[in-house]
Design an enzyme around this catalytic site. Structure first.
Site, PDB file in Angstrom:
ATOM      1  N   LYS A 190       0.852  -1.187   0.000  1.00  0.00           N
ATOM      2  CA  LYS A 190       0.000   0.000   0.000  1.00  0.00           C
ATOM      3  C   LYS A 190       0.894   1.245   0.000  1.00  0.00           C
ATOM      4  O   LYS A 190       1.530   1.559   1.000  1.00  0.00           O
ATOM      5  CB  LYS A 190      -0.907   0.055   1.243  1.00  0.00           C
ATOM      6  CG  LYS A 190      -1.948   1.159   1.099  1.00  0.00           C
ATOM      7  CD  LYS A 190      -2.430   1.710   2.412  1.00  0.00           C
ATOM      8  CE  LYS A 190      -1.809   3.012   2.812  1.00  0.00           C
ATOM      9  NZ  LYS A 190      -1.908   4.144   1.897  1.00  0.00           N
ATOM     10  N   GLU A 266       9.862   1.099  10.405  1.00  0.00           N
ATOM     11  CA  GLU A 266      10.825   2.187  10.150  1.00  0.00           C
ATOM     12  C   GLU A 266      10.059   3.482  10.330  1.00  0.00           C
ATOM     13  O   GLU A 266       9.313   3.889   9.443  1.00  0.00           O
ATOM     14  CB  GLU A 266      11.370   2.079   8.717  1.00  0.00           C
ATOM     15  CG  GLU A 266      12.070   0.783   8.394  1.00  0.00           C
ATOM     16  CD  GLU A 266      13.403   0.633   9.102  1.00  0.00           C
ATOM     17  OE1 GLU A 266      14.016   1.650   9.459  1.00  0.00           O
ATOM     18  OE2 GLU A 266      13.818  -0.518   9.322  1.00  0.00           O
ATOM     19  N   CYS A 301      13.398  10.921   6.783  1.00  0.00           N
ATOM     20  CA  CYS A 301      13.339  10.378   8.146  1.00  0.00           C
ATOM     21  C   CYS A 301      14.629  10.630   8.903  1.00  0.00           C
ATOM     22  O   CYS A 301      14.609  10.879  10.097  1.00  0.00           O
ATOM     23  CB  CYS A 301      13.020   8.889   8.094  1.00  0.00           C
ATOM     24  SG  CYS A 301      14.175   7.957   7.090  1.00  0.00           S
ATOM     25  N   GLU A 400       9.160  15.714  15.540  1.00  0.00           N
ATOM     26  CA  GLU A 400       9.582  15.581  14.154  1.00  0.00           C
ATOM     27  C   GLU A 400       8.703  16.489  13.294  1.00  0.00           C
ATOM     28  O   GLU A 400       7.516  16.230  13.133  1.00  0.00           O
ATOM     29  CB  GLU A 400       9.417  14.132  13.684  1.00  0.00           C
ATOM     30  CG  GLU A 400       9.875  13.943  12.251  1.00  0.00           C
ATOM     31  CD  GLU A 400       9.587  12.552  11.704  1.00  0.00           C
ATOM     32  OE1 GLU A 400       8.474  12.047  11.903  1.00  0.00           O
ATOM     33  OE2 GLU A 400      10.487  11.984  11.071  1.00  0.00           O
TER      34      GLU A 400
HETATM   35  P1  NAD Z   1       2.181   8.231   7.782  1.00  0.00           P
HETATM   36  O1  NAD Z   1       2.442   7.374   8.969  1.00  0.00           O
HETATM   37  O2  NAD Z   1       1.129   9.256   7.879  1.00  0.00           O
HETATM   38  O3  NAD Z   1       1.803   7.344   6.529  1.00  0.00           O
HETATM   39  C1  NAD Z   1       2.637   6.300   6.085  1.00  0.00           C
HETATM   40  C2  NAD Z   1       1.777   5.259   5.411  1.00  0.00           C
HETATM   41  O4  NAD Z   1       0.909   4.697   6.388  1.00  0.00           O
HETATM   42  C3  NAD Z   1       0.883   5.808   4.311  1.00  0.00           C
HETATM   43  O5  NAD Z   1       0.791   4.865   3.273  1.00  0.00           O
HETATM   44  C4  NAD Z   1      -0.452   5.967   5.005  1.00  0.00           C
HETATM   45  O6  NAD Z   1      -1.559   5.907   4.146  1.00  0.00           O
HETATM   46  C5  NAD Z   1      -0.434   4.776   5.934  1.00  0.00           C
HETATM   47  N1  NAD Z   1      -1.312   4.911   7.098  1.00  0.00           N
HETATM   48  C6  NAD Z   1      -1.684   6.051   7.730  1.00  0.00           C
HETATM   49  N2  NAD Z   1      -2.513   5.753   8.755  1.00  0.00           N
HETATM   50  C7  NAD Z   1      -2.669   4.409   8.770  1.00  0.00           C
HETATM   51  C8  NAD Z   1      -3.392   3.501   9.586  1.00  0.00           C
HETATM   52  N3  NAD Z   1      -4.144   3.929  10.598  1.00  0.00           N
HETATM   53  N4  NAD Z   1      -3.299   2.181   9.323  1.00  0.00           N
HETATM   54  C9  NAD Z   1      -2.526   1.732   8.317  1.00  0.00           C
HETATM   55  N5  NAD Z   1      -1.832   2.543   7.492  1.00  0.00           N
HETATM   56  C10 NAD Z   1      -1.895   3.870   7.716  1.00  0.00           C
HETATM   57  O7  NAD Z   1       3.580   8.881   7.377  1.00  0.00           O
HETATM   58  P2  NAD Z   1       3.851   9.863   6.149  1.00  0.00           P
HETATM   59  O8  NAD Z   1       3.369  11.214   6.522  1.00  0.00           O
HETATM   60  O9  NAD Z   1       3.395   9.253   4.878  1.00  0.00           O
HETATM   61  O10 NAD Z   1       5.453   9.850   6.109  1.00  0.00           O
HETATM   62  C11 NAD Z   1       6.219  10.623   6.950  1.00  0.00           C
HETATM   63  C12 NAD Z   1       6.737   9.799   8.114  1.00  0.00           C
HETATM   64  O11 NAD Z   1       7.437   8.673   7.630  1.00  0.00           O
HETATM   65  C13 NAD Z   1       7.729  10.548   8.959  1.00  0.00           C
HETATM   66  O12 NAD Z   1       7.446  10.305  10.315  1.00  0.00           O
HETATM   67  C14 NAD Z   1       9.053   9.938   8.576  1.00  0.00           C
HETATM   68  O13 NAD Z   1      10.062  10.046   9.546  1.00  0.00           O
HETATM   69  C15 NAD Z   1       8.677   8.535   8.321  1.00  0.00           C
HETATM   70  N6  NAD Z   1       9.690   7.869   7.498  1.00  0.00           N
HETATM   71  C16 NAD Z   1      10.522   6.957   8.081  1.00  0.00           C
HETATM   72  C17 NAD Z   1      11.524   6.344   7.335  1.00  0.00           C
HETATM   73  C18 NAD Z   1      12.458   5.338   7.971  1.00  0.00           C
HETATM   74  O14 NAD Z   1      13.146   4.617   7.238  1.00  0.00           O
HETATM   75  N7  NAD Z   1      12.540   5.258   9.272  1.00  0.00           N
HETATM   76  C19 NAD Z   1      11.656   6.642   5.978  1.00  0.00           C
HETATM   77  C20 NAD Z   1      10.788   7.565   5.409  1.00  0.00           C
HETATM   78  C21 NAD Z   1       9.802   8.162   6.180  1.00  0.00           C
END
Ligand code: NAD
Length: 504
Positions: A190, A266, A301, A400
């Site tokens: 997804k 992650e 991230c 963050e």
């Molecule tokens: P997010 O958590 O809002 O969304 C990430 C994914 O999860 C999306 O596909 C979203 O649709 C899905 N999602 C959201 N709510 C959900 C739920 N209740 N159940 C299942 N899936 C759900 O994050 P974002 O805004 O897309 O990305 C930014 C975040 O990602 C930042 O916190 C960043 O640090 C993190 N990030 C981490 C890494 C790493 O390797 N550690 C890499 C890139 C981004």
């Protein structure tokens, strides 16, 4: 000849957007009637109308992935064949780099030059690395009595559910799909609702490379519809997630509420750069520091957004950082000369400006950036903000922000430097600037993060590729990515013993 802005724009106009689920080798209609608009953050224009997605889409994809896993069409392939197909997958990604880069650039505002690096270099290189690791995924043979043979063997986990964020849409999709496939699993991915086009195209490229239908399935849609359904599905054997810590914690609950599937998480970060006063080349250092904090508009991230600098050096370094950061203003992502674009969406702009508003309410004033100009601002563009001495209770120190916002804090001695670096609930990454070997070693050992880079020089360096694993600490998650350990995360271990008796 390299495409110009006009070339990219006319290619963009010609795109026939198809954001439907890709299941069992073909696009299908989502079961959901509700839709939402996918917008270009650089212009605000609607690119496509997409379905919010539905649990029924997920169920259909998981059934396809289960059938593909159970009949061994992928997991049963010999090592040479699996390696060859994954290698061909890497080649197909590289060949389609311009097309993939354009999709990412349009959906989340990534400057096209950087999107091309992702699609033409990083993503195929990672897929190739995973292909090369296939036959390094091995168990061990134990020392036993001669009549017994005892060994461990890695087995694929089965159907891997993967959930990805929008900040590196293509790369994040490859980081999920390639190791899962290398270890013999099938996948239901997804992508983020903001940026699903390149992941869908990736599933087509996998088929073109020879990955059998049903092995890679992509179900776009929202987190609350598709993401939750994937996390709750009883026939998903593992969930691999990259995204925010809040969502990661929700997924832990959903796993517990369903089949207890193992998770690889992650999540977020608030990473430090620590600068000791034995370093030279302040300008080169400032350029590096700003690069690590503001790359991808700070939506990384591992962005080093907390700069912790020894007091004697602070004034000079702050001056150099301000000059560097001020060079970045949001440009047109389709201009090949632009390296700093808008934030990924208007929603992300509002989230970041919400943090800036909270900082203003605390009485913090930026030393770069105009808080007053946020009111009435249209669109998703945001130039960098730099603050100093915000204090350890400030929202900008603790949270963050995931945008172009840096804080600079001073320290008196080594102990305070490490304490400040570790003063975060997160533990993804850190950079330490020093030429003192003892300091370097102490910092590398005491900073609680999955990656510590010590620099005595700002000279460019290619890096160790994907050969080393890293794993978040604390609220940044758990489970290794990259390295052979990153493949092992997608395998389950079996101990086998043959007790054959003594030969007569
Ligand atoms: P997010 O958590 O809002 O969304 C990430 C994914 O999860 C999306 O596909 C979203 O649709 C899905 N999602 C959201 N709510 C959900 C739920 N209740 N159940 C299942 N899936 C759900 O994050 P974002 O805004 O897309 O990305 C930014 C975040 O990602 C930042 O916190 C960043 O640090 C993190 N990030 C981490 C890494 C790493 O390797 N550690 C890499 C890139 C981004």
């Amino acid at each position: 000849m390299a495409p110009t802005s006009d070339d990219w724009r006319s290619r963009a106009d010609a795109i026939d957007w198809n954001l439907r689920p890709f299941i069992d080798g073909a696009y299908v209609d989502s079961a959901a009637a509700e839709t939402f608009e996918v917008r270009n953050p650089a212009t605000g224009a609607t690119l496509a109308t997409a379905s919010v997605g539905d649990a029924a889409d997920v169920d259909r994809a998981v059934r396809a992935a289960r059938a593909a896993f159970d009949d061994g069409r992928w997991s049963g392939l010999g090592m040479f064949s699996r390696k060859a197909v994954l290698g061909a997958f890497a080649d197909r990604i590289a060949q389609a780099a311009e097309e993939l880069a354009l999709l990412d650039s349009l959906e989340m505002g990534k400057p096209i030059a950087l999107a091309l690096q992702d699609a033409g270099e990083l993503a195929p290189a990672f897929a190739r690395f995973c292909a090369e690791q296939v036959d390094r995924l091995q168990g061990v043979v134990a020392n036993t009595e001669p009549e017994v043979l005892a060994f461990s063997t890695p087995e694929p986990r089965g159907v891997v559910g993967a959930i990805a964020p929008w900040n590196f849409p293509l790369v994040n999709a490859v980081i999920k799909i390639a190791p899962a496939l290398a270890a013999g699993n099938t996948v239901v991915l997804k992508p983020s609702e903001l940026s699903s086009a390149s992941a869908l195209r990736l599933a087509e490229l996998a088929i073109e490379a020879g990955v059998p239908p049903g092995v890679v399935n992509v179900t776009p849609g929202l987190g609350r519809t598709v993401g939750e359904a994937l996390a709750l599905h009883g026939d998903v054997d593992m969930l691999s997630f990259t995204g925010s810590t809040a969502t990661g914690r929700r997924l832990l609950q959903l796993s517990g509420a369903s089949n207890g599937k193992p998770l690889l998480l992650e999540c977020g970060g608030k990473s430090p750069t620590v600068v000791f006063d034995d370093v030279a080349d302040i300008e080169g250092l400032a350029a590096h520091i700003c690069g690590e904090a503001l790359f991808n508009q700070g939506q990384v991230c591992v962005a080093r957004t907390r700069v912790i600098v020894q007091q004697g050096l602070k004034a000079r370094l702050v001056e150099a950082i301000l000059a560097e950061a001020a060079r970045r203003t949001p440009g047109d992502p389709l201009d090949p000369a632009v390296e700093f674009g808008p934030l990924a969406s208007r929603g992300q702009w509002e989230r970041v400006s919400g943090y800036l508003g909270a900082a203003a309410a605390e009485g913090r004033r930026p030393i770069l950036g105009d808080l007053a100009a946020l009111a009435g601002h249209q669109g998703a563009g945001m130039a960098p903000f730099v603050f100093q001495d915000v204090g350890r209770d400030s929202v900008l120190w603790r949270e963050e922000v995931f945008g172009p916002v840096m804080v600079v804090e001073g320290f008196a001695d080594d102990a305070e430097a490490i304490a400040l670096a570790n003063d975060t609930v997160y533990g993804l990454a850190a950079t330490v600037w020093t030429r003192d070997l003892a300091r370097a070693q102490a910092a590398a050992r005491s900073i609680r993060a999955g990656e510590v880079i010590v620099r005595a020089t700002a000279a460019p360096y290619e890096g160790p590729g994907f050969s080393l694993p890293q794993e978040g600490r604390k609220a940044s998650g758990f489970g290794a990515e990259t390295g052979i350990e990153g493949l092992k995360a997608y395998a389950a271990w079996k101990k086998v013993e043959f007790h054959v008796g003594r030969p007569s």
